[in-house]
Design a protein around this motif. Structure first.
Motif, PDB file in Angstrom:
ATOM      1  N   GLN A  82       0.839  -1.200   0.000  1.00  0.00           N
ATOM      2  CA  GLN A  82       0.000   0.000   0.000  1.00  0.00           C
ATOM      3  C   GLN A  82       0.871   1.247   0.000  1.00  0.00           C
ATOM      4  OE1 GLN A  82      -3.527  -0.203  -0.053  1.00  0.00           O
ATOM      5  NE2 GLN A  82      -2.940  -2.326  -0.459  1.00  0.00           N
ATOM      6  N   PHE A  84       1.574   5.194   0.724  1.00  0.00           N
ATOM      7  CA  PHE A  84       1.214   6.322   1.570  1.00  0.00           C
ATOM      8  C   PHE A  84       1.945   7.566   1.083  1.00  0.00           C
ATOM      9  CE2 PHE A  84       0.336   2.668   4.106  1.00  0.00           C
ATOM     10  CZ  PHE A  84      -0.686   3.021   4.975  1.00  0.00           C
ATOM     11  N   LYS A  97       0.235   9.352   5.043  1.00  0.00           N
ATOM     12  CA  LYS A  97      -1.229   9.350   4.967  1.00  0.00           C
ATOM     13  C   LYS A  97      -1.668   8.635   3.695  1.00  0.00           C
ATOM     14  CE  LYS A  97      -4.459  11.543   7.337  1.00  0.00           C
ATOM     15  NZ  LYS A  97      -5.195  10.830   8.295  1.00  0.00           N
ATOM     16  N   LYS A  98      -2.775   7.904   3.784  1.00  0.00           N
ATOM     17  CA  LYS A  98      -3.436   7.283   2.636  1.00  0.00           C
ATOM     18  C   LYS A  98      -4.923   7.478   2.861  1.00  0.00           C
ATOM     19  CE  LYS A  98      -4.263   3.021   2.480  1.00  0.00           C
ATOM     20  NZ  LYS A  98      -4.452   1.624   2.540  1.00  0.00           N
ATOM     21  N   GLN A  99      -5.497   8.443   2.183  1.00  0.00           N
ATOM     22  CA  GLN A  99      -6.882   8.859   2.408  1.00  0.00           C
ATOM     23  C   GLN A  99      -7.052   9.213   3.886  1.00  0.00           C
ATOM     24  OE1 GLN A  99      -9.268   5.742   0.673  1.00  0.00           O
ATOM     25  NE2 GLN A  99      -8.478   6.151  -1.368  1.00  0.00           N
ATOM     26  N   ALA A 100      -7.964   8.556   4.603  1.00  0.00           N
ATOM     27  CA  ALA A 100      -8.177   8.891   6.016  1.00  0.00           C
ATOM     28  C   ALA A 100      -7.295   8.071   6.954  1.00  0.00           C
ATOM     29  CB  ALA A 100      -9.641   8.685   6.379  1.00  0.00           C
ATOM     30  N   ASP A 101      -6.535   7.128   6.411  1.00  0.00           N
ATOM     31  CA  ASP A 101      -5.661   6.268   7.210  1.00  0.00           C
ATOM     32  C   ASP A 101      -4.251   6.854   7.246  1.00  0.00           C
ATOM     33  OD1 ASP A 101      -7.915   4.627   7.277  1.00  0.00           O
ATOM     34  OD2 ASP A 101      -7.200   3.405   5.605  1.00  0.00           O
ATOM     35  N   GLU A 116       0.449   1.253  11.347  1.00  0.00           N
ATOM     36  CA  GLU A 116      -0.624   1.842  10.547  1.00  0.00           C
ATOM     37  C   GLU A 116      -1.853   1.990  11.431  1.00  0.00           C
ATOM     38  OE1 GLU A 116      -1.697  -0.159   6.942  1.00  0.00           O
ATOM     39  OE2 GLU A 116       0.381  -0.335   6.275  1.00  0.00           O
ATOM     40  N   ASP A 118      -6.141   3.092  11.130  1.00  0.00           N
ATOM     41  CA  ASP A 118      -7.263   3.259  10.214  1.00  0.00           C
ATOM     42  C   ASP A 118      -8.260   4.232  10.807  1.00  0.00           C
ATOM     43  OD1 ASP A 118      -6.178   1.327   8.478  1.00  0.00           O
ATOM     44  OD2 ASP A 118      -7.295  -0.303   9.421  1.00  0.00           O
ATOM     45  N   ALA A 119      -8.927   4.995   9.926  1.00  0.00           N
ATOM     46  CA  ALA A 119     -10.005   5.882  10.351  1.00  0.00           C
ATOM     47  C   ALA A 119     -11.065   5.039  11.058  1.00  0.00           C
ATOM     48  CB  ALA A 119     -10.592   6.600   9.153  1.00  0.00           C
ATOM     49  N   GLN A 122      -7.193   8.901  14.568  1.00  0.00           N
ATOM     50  CA  GLN A 122      -6.434  10.014  14.003  1.00  0.00           C
ATOM     51  C   GLN A 122      -4.994   9.976  14.520  1.00  0.00           C
ATOM     52  OE1 GLN A 122      -7.714  12.452  11.755  1.00  0.00           O
ATOM     53  NE2 GLN A 122      -9.273  10.862  11.634  1.00  0.00           N
TER      54      GLN A 122
END
Length: 142
Positions: A82, A84, A97-101, A116, A118-119, A122
């Motif tokens: 993935q 980031f 950051k990767k979108q909200a994660d 890592e 996840d949303a 924060q």
């Protein structure tokens, strides 16, 4: 809270056999970190959460990222396939950051903590968990 009280079951025990417990209990077990790994500065995975596999190339890019900040800023961070976006890089920490994660990567004397979240978690919730474990490992020579 002192690091001794935060990591009581590991105080005084410093062998690689306990690194999986750091990942499972202190990082993922916090409820703030979704996936984590600890890699050695000389290479190799010391511990990782199930299914979180960092390739040799990804490990090497992280190791090199602390000394070649411009490279990791330009190319981003790859973790378990993935990508980031790199937010910041210092001699100690890399944030992405990767979108909200997001990801928090912290270097100690002998290792790199890779985490890592996840949303809806924060960065301000997850960062102290990873940085705190890094502080502890540094204090005991890792």
């Amino acid at each position: 809270m002192s690091w001794q009280s935060r990591y009581p079951c590991f105080f005084g025990v410093h062998t690689l056999i306990f690194f999986p417990a750091y990942v499972d209990s202190n990082l993922v077990g916090s409820g703030k970190i979704s996936r984590a790994a600890i890699i050695g500065l000389q290479g190799g995975v010391w511990a990782s959460s199930p299914g979180f596999t960092l390739s040799t190339e990804e490990q090497q890019a992280l190791i090199n990222g602390f000394s070649k900040a411009d490279q990791i800023q330009a190319s981003g961070i790859r973790l378990a396939g993935q990508k980031f976006f790199t937010l910041s890089v210092s001699d100690r920490s890399i944030y992405g950051k990767k979108q909200a994660d997001g990801t928090i990567i912290v270097k100690t004397k002998q290792a790199i903590l890779v985490a890592e979240y996840d949303a809806p978690i924060q960065a301000p919730e997850a960062t102290p968990i990873v940085e705190g474990l890094a502080d502890y490992l540094i204090s005991v020579g890792y």
